[in-house]
Design a protein around this motif. Structure first.
Motif, PDB file in Angstrom:
ATOM      1  N   MET B   1       0.850  -1.202   0.000  1.00 31.76           N
ATOM      2  CA  MET B   1       0.000   0.000   0.000  1.00 31.76           C
ATOM      3  C   MET B   1       0.886   1.253   0.000  1.00 31.76           C
ATOM      4  SD  MET B   1      -3.211   1.333   1.298  1.00 31.76           S
ATOM      5  CE  MET B   1      -3.652   2.850   2.066  1.00 31.76           C
ATOM      6  N   ILE B   2       0.600   2.102  -0.942  1.00 30.28           N
ATOM      7  CA  ILE B   2       1.353   3.352  -1.021  1.00 30.28           C
ATOM      8  C   ILE B   2       0.353   4.492  -0.847  1.00 30.28           C
ATOM      9  CG2 ILE B   2       2.858   4.778  -2.462  1.00 30.28           C
ATOM     10  CD1 ILE B   2       3.234   2.070  -4.105  1.00 30.28           C
ATOM     11  N   SER B   3       0.646   5.396   0.076  1.00 28.79           N
ATOM     12  CA  SER B   3      -0.254   6.551   0.177  1.00 28.79           C
ATOM     13  C   SER B   3       0.531   7.847   0.138  1.00 28.79           C
ATOM     14  CB  SER B   3      -1.094   6.465   1.454  1.00 28.79           C
ATOM     15  OG  SER B   3      -0.249   6.395   2.572  1.00 28.79           O
ATOM     16  N   ILE B   4       0.065   8.728  -0.713  1.00 34.18           N
ATOM     17  CA  ILE B   4       0.744  10.008  -0.914  1.00 34.18           C
ATOM     18  C   ILE B   4      -0.237  11.107  -0.547  1.00 34.18           C
ATOM     19  CG2 ILE B   4       1.778  11.510  -2.659  1.00 34.18           C
ATOM     20  CD1 ILE B   4       2.388   8.858  -4.189  1.00 34.18           C
ATOM     21  N   GLU B   5       0.199  11.982   0.363  1.00 34.07           N
ATOM     22  CA  GLU B   5      -0.695  13.056   0.777  1.00 34.07           C
ATOM     23  C   GLU B   5      -0.040  14.403   0.575  1.00 34.07           C
ATOM     24  OE1 GLU B   5      -2.380  12.598   4.750  1.00 34.07           O
ATOM     25  OE2 GLU B   5      -2.626  10.460   4.247  1.00 34.07           O
ATOM     26  N   ASN B   6      -0.740  15.218  -0.181  1.00 32.16           N
ATOM     27  CA  ASN B   6      -0.346  16.617  -0.314  1.00 32.16           C
ATOM     28  C   ASN B   6       1.121  16.805  -0.698  1.00 32.16           C
ATOM     29  OD1 ASN B   6      -1.441  19.046  -0.383  1.00 32.16           O
ATOM     30  ND2 ASN B   6      -1.956  19.156   1.796  1.00 32.16           N
ATOM     31  N   LEU B   7       1.584  15.992  -1.629  1.00 33.10           N
ATOM     32  CA  LEU B   7       3.005  16.008  -1.991  1.00 33.10           C
ATOM     33  C   LEU B   7       3.330  17.173  -2.924  1.00 33.10           C
ATOM     34  CD1 LEU B   7       5.811  14.573  -2.156  1.00 33.10           C
ATOM     35  CD2 LEU B   7       4.904  13.350  -4.138  1.00 33.10           C
ATOM     36  N   SER B   8       4.352  17.952  -2.545  1.00 35.65           N
ATOM     37  CA  SER B   8       4.853  19.016  -3.417  1.00 35.65           C
ATOM     38  C   SER B   8       6.366  18.928  -3.488  1.00 35.65           C
ATOM     39  CB  SER B   8       4.477  20.396  -2.886  1.00 35.65           C
ATOM     40  OG  SER B   8       3.084  20.506  -2.775  1.00 35.65           O
ATOM     41  N   ILE B  28      -2.364   3.768  -3.632  1.00 39.71           N
ATOM     42  CA  ILE B  28      -2.306   2.553  -4.440  1.00 39.71           C
ATOM     43  C   ILE B  28      -2.438   1.381  -3.472  1.00 39.71           C
ATOM     44  CG2 ILE B  28      -0.907   1.117  -5.980  1.00 39.71           C
ATOM     45  CD1 ILE B  28      -0.059   4.712  -5.770  1.00 39.71           C
ATOM     46  N   PRO B  29      -3.486   0.588  -3.612  1.00 40.03           N
ATOM     47  CA  PRO B  29      -3.661  -0.544  -2.686  1.00 40.03           C
ATOM     48  C   PRO B  29      -2.567  -1.579  -2.888  1.00 40.03           C
ATOM     49  CG  PRO B  29      -5.269  -0.632  -4.462  1.00 40.03           C
ATOM     50  CD  PRO B  29      -4.561   0.678  -4.591  1.00 40.03           C
ATOM     51  N   GLU B  30      -2.369  -2.385  -1.849  1.00 41.89           N
ATOM     52  CA  GLU B  30      -1.378  -3.475  -1.908  1.00 41.89           C
ATOM     53  C   GLU B  30      -1.584  -4.296  -3.181  1.00 41.89           C
ATOM     54  OE1 GLU B  30       0.799  -4.311   0.873  1.00 41.89           O
ATOM     55  OE2 GLU B  30       1.724  -5.500  -0.705  1.00 41.89           O
ATOM     56  N   ASN B 183       2.518 -10.004  -7.513  1.00 43.40           N
ATOM     57  CA  ASN B 183       1.664  -9.078  -6.776  1.00 43.40           C
ATOM     58  C   ASN B 183       2.405  -7.905  -6.155  1.00 43.40           C
ATOM     59  OD1 ASN B 183      -1.061  -8.637  -6.177  1.00 43.40           O
ATOM     60  ND2 ASN B 183      -1.237 -10.866  -5.964  1.00 43.40           N
ATOM     61  N   VAL B 184       3.108  -7.186  -6.966  1.00 46.26           N
ATOM     62  CA  VAL B 184       3.876  -6.044  -6.482  1.00 46.26           C
ATOM     63  C   VAL B 184       3.104  -4.759  -6.774  1.00 46.26           C
ATOM     64  CG1 VAL B 184       6.029  -4.794  -6.727  1.00 46.26           C
ATOM     65  CG2 VAL B 184       6.004  -7.262  -7.016  1.00 46.26           C
ATOM     66  N   SER B 185       2.983  -3.903  -5.763  1.00 47.84           N
ATOM     67  CA  SER B 185       2.367  -2.591  -5.990  1.00 47.84           C
ATOM     68  C   SER B 185       3.218  -1.812  -6.989  1.00 47.84           C
ATOM     69  CB  SER B 185       2.279  -1.788  -4.699  1.00 47.84           C
ATOM     70  OG  SER B 185       1.800  -2.604  -3.668  1.00 47.84           O
ATOM     71  N   THR B 186       2.587  -1.337  -8.045  1.00 48.72           N
ATOM     72  CA  THR B 186       3.363  -0.749  -9.143  1.00 48.72           C
ATOM     73  C   THR B 186       2.826   0.618  -9.527  1.00 48.72           C
ATOM     74  OG1 THR B 186       3.771  -2.958 -10.027  1.00 48.72           O
ATOM     75  CG2 THR B 186       4.135  -1.116 -11.521  1.00 48.72           C
TER      76      THR B 186
END
Lengths: 247, 254
Positions: B1-8, B28-30, B183-186
């Motif tokens: 799982m990848i989570s990106i918040e408010n990235l600048s 991006i879910p696992e 099953n790799v998060s891509t």
């Protein structure tokens, strides 16, 4: 090296000797003796007189070369990998690089004396600049994409150095040494004409002053062979260390 | 799982500050895939580099499996545009390189590597050098290198863009097969709408000028059989292309 390459070397030696022979017959003066006589003389005196001189010359070249690599390689890597340092160091290198190193000889002699140290240092000065600039440019030419997969795995500087910087700069570095070595040998010859009783430069000039042209020519032949040995050694090292270039 | 918040991400030069991306939010879910599509210069590569941990200074958060991104802690497989293979290492050494850097000898199982190379059709090339290989073969080696690591996240920058159309489709199929097995998060960046539709569960469209995400589209066609032959695939790619064109044209006019 393949058989074919050795054959070409042999052919070149034969052609050069033939030209020498023809010229010696045409001129017919003691200043250009026949190669046959020189080879005979060389066989007689090599072990007795010349070997020790050639070893002295080899040691001076070897020591100067090692010193140049020990200083030039890290400096080139730092300048190539960290652009900030290049900004400070490049002007220093470019200001000192064009100075004919032989012009610094009086200073070296005053600082280090007329003995071994100034001779070795002279060779060091000639080779080190070429090494610095070649290694730096070799590293600068590496595209960023080569680093990214390594950085994203958390590669340390040690990893980057051994996996990327060293192999990328190695061919450039070897070429630099090859180019600088020719100059280094001729300058070595000059520095060996004073302050020493040993070295090929001393031997050749001494034979000349004694008007012993056969010995003088024997010395020149040995000097040429010395160069040949050095260059083929470098070629062999390159073939083994940079095998990916020969695919 | 990848989570990106408010990235600048801002790039600073001597006199100027330039905003490459701003206010990016993504999850991006696992084991999911995300395609990022956008015009050149919109910050696609910057986004990818930030997730790869290559940009030390950014605002906002990037979390991989709950932890802030850190190349030393997580295993991040990054596949750059020109594959990033080392010309002075043989194919097999290039594939092993990641494990060497990760100090992960447990992954150095010869059988697993062999199987991976066989799946990619490069089992006979182990002792060649990258320059002796075709573009497609180099691409396969690059895929072997990232998949061999069993990464937490796989990032690909314009992965198949240097290949000819037929090889590209072949490589896309190979990638999908490997991805399904591992099953790799891509996350991958592309400028081909078809590629985004074929490989992306979701598609993020970056806006042309402001450096943020215009919108995120769920891709209902993903994972279907032979979807390239499907009329819906054509329809959807056309629709997507047209809407992207409209967005970008508006941006240029402003």
């Amino acid at each position: 090296m393949g058989k074919l390459v050795s054959l070409w070397y042999l052919l070149a030696a034969v052609v050069l000797t033939l030209v020498w022979f023809v010229v010696s017959q045409l001129v017919d003066l003691p200043i250009i003796p026949s190669p046959v006589l020189v080879v005979e003389n060389l066989a007689d005196i090599f072990m007795k007189y010349i070997a020790i001189h050639s070893l002295y010359s080899l040691w001076r070249i070897g020591a100067g070369l090692l010193l140049a690599v020990a200083v030039g390689l890290p400096l080139g890597v730092i300048m190539g990998y960290f652009p900030q340092t290049d900004r400070f160091l490049a002007p220093v290198v470019y200001l000192t690089y064009p100075i004919p190193k032989i012009a610094l000889l009086p200073i070296l002699m005053l600082l280090f004396g007329v003995g071994e140290l100034s001779k070795v240092f002279m060779i060091f000065l000639i080779i080190v600049f070429q090494v610095v600039v070649a290694v730096r440019d070799g590293i600068r030419a590496i595209p960023n994409e080569t680093y990214y997969p390594l950085y994203s795995l958390g590669a340390s500087f040690k990893d980057i150095f051994f996996e990327v910087l060293w192999p990328a700069s190695l061919p450039k570095f070897i070429t630099a040494i090859r180019v600088a070595l020719a100059t280094a040998i001729s300058v070595l010859f000059f520095t060996e004409t004073f302050g020493t009783q040993y070295g090929m430069g001393y031997f050749i000039m001494d034979a000349w002053l004694r008007v012993n042209y056969l010995e003088m020519y024997s010395g020149i032949v040995v000097l040429s062979l010395l160069g040949l040995i050095l260059f083929t050694t470098i070629d062999l090292i390159e073939r083994n260390a940079c095998h990916w270039q020969y695919k | 799982m990848i989570s990106i918040e408010n990235l600048s991400v801002n790039y600073k030069s001597d006199s100027d500050v330039y905003t490459a991306i701003s206010g990016i939010n993504l999850t991006i879910p696992e084991g999911g895939t995300l395609a990022v599509i956008g015009p050149s210069g919109c910050g696609k590569s910057t986004l990818l580099k930030a997730i790869a941990g290559l940009i030390p200074e950014y605002e906002g958060t990037i979390k991989i499996n709950g932890d802030e991104v850190n190349p030393k802690k997580q295993t991040i497989g990054f596949m750059p545009q020109n594959y990033g293979l080392l010309p002075w290492r043989t194919v097999i050494d290039n594939i092993r390189l990641g494990m060497k850097i990760k100090r992960a000898p447990e992954l150095l199982d010869r059988k697993v590597l062999k199987k991976l190379m066989r799946q990619l059709g490069i089992e006979g090339l182990g002792h060649r050098y990258p320059t002796e290989l075709s573009g497609g073969q180099q691409q396969r080696v690059a895929l072997a290198r990232v998949f061999a690591l069993q990464p937490d996240v796989l990032l690909m920058d314009e992965p198949f863009s240097a290949l000819d159309a037929i090889t590209r489709e072949e490589m896309q199929d190979i990638f999908l097969k490997l991805w399904q097995k591992n099953n790799v998060s891509t996350i991958f960046v592309t400028h081909y709408v078809e590629e985004a539709l074929y490989l992306g569960q979701r598609i993020a469209i970056l806006s042309a000028s402001s450096g943020n995400i215009n919108r995120i589209v769920d891709n209902p066609l993903f994972g279907g059989k032979d979807i390239r032959q499907n009329p819906e695939f054509f329809e959807m790619s056309l629709k997507l292309k047209n809407s992207i064109k409209k967005d970008w044209n508006q941006a240029w006019e402003n």
